[in-house]
Write a protein that holds these residues in place. Sequence first.
Motif, mmCIF file in Angstrom:
data_model
loop_
_atom_site.group_PDB
_atom_site.id
_atom_site.type_symbol
_atom_site.label_atom_id
_atom_site.label_comp_id
_atom_site.label_asym_id
_atom_site.label_seq_id
_atom_site.Cartn_x
_atom_site.Cartn_y
_atom_site.Cartn_z
ATOM 1 N N PHE A 123 0.830 -1.199 0.000
ATOM 2 C CA PHE A 123 0.000 0.000 0.000
ATOM 3 C C PHE A 123 0.867 1.253 0.000
ATOM 4 N N ASN A 124 1.983 1.221 0.708
ATOM 5 C CA ASN A 124 2.876 2.380 0.782
ATOM 6 C C ASN A 124 3.490 2.674 -0.585
ATOM 7 N N PHE B 24 0.793 4.200 -2.767
ATOM 8 C CA PHE B 24 0.510 5.564 -2.323
ATOM 9 C C PHE B 24 1.623 6.521 -2.775
ATOM 10 N N LYS B 25 2.884 6.099 -2.674
ATOM 11 C CA LYS B 25 4.010 6.929 -3.129
ATOM 12 C C LYS B 25 3.930 7.182 -4.639
ATOM 13 N N ILE C 199 1.218 7.271 -6.535
ATOM 14 C CA ILE C 199 0.145 8.238 -6.775
ATOM 15 C C ILE C 199 0.611 9.646 -6.417
ATOM 16 N N ILE C 200 1.310 9.808 -5.294
ATOM 17 C CA ILE C 200 1.809 11.125 -4.869
ATOM 18 C C ILE C 200 2.827 11.647 -5.885
#
Length: 91
Positions: free
Chosen positions: A6-7, A10-11, A13-14
């Motif tokens: 998930f991390n 998420f990175k 997408i950021i």
Amino acid sequence: MQEASFNGFFKTIIYMIGFYYLIKFLSRIFLPILLQKAVNKVQDNFDKHQNQNPFNQQNNQDFQTPKKESKSFGMKPTKQVGDYIDYEEVE
């Protein structure tokens, strides 16, 4: 075999959102400058071709035939399109 975390998702997408806003910010700064340079280059090429043209504005002559004056006063001359053909209706 690695699994996506998930991390990491998420990175990613950021980073994509940050990259989008960075490109948007830089294009607001540099795009008008690049467009102005392109317009100036096209204008210079146009001016150069106008100056090389042997029939430029100063030596331009009008080769139009003179207009015939109408013999009727106050009326516009009618446009002659072609011969008038009278057709009869056949029953």
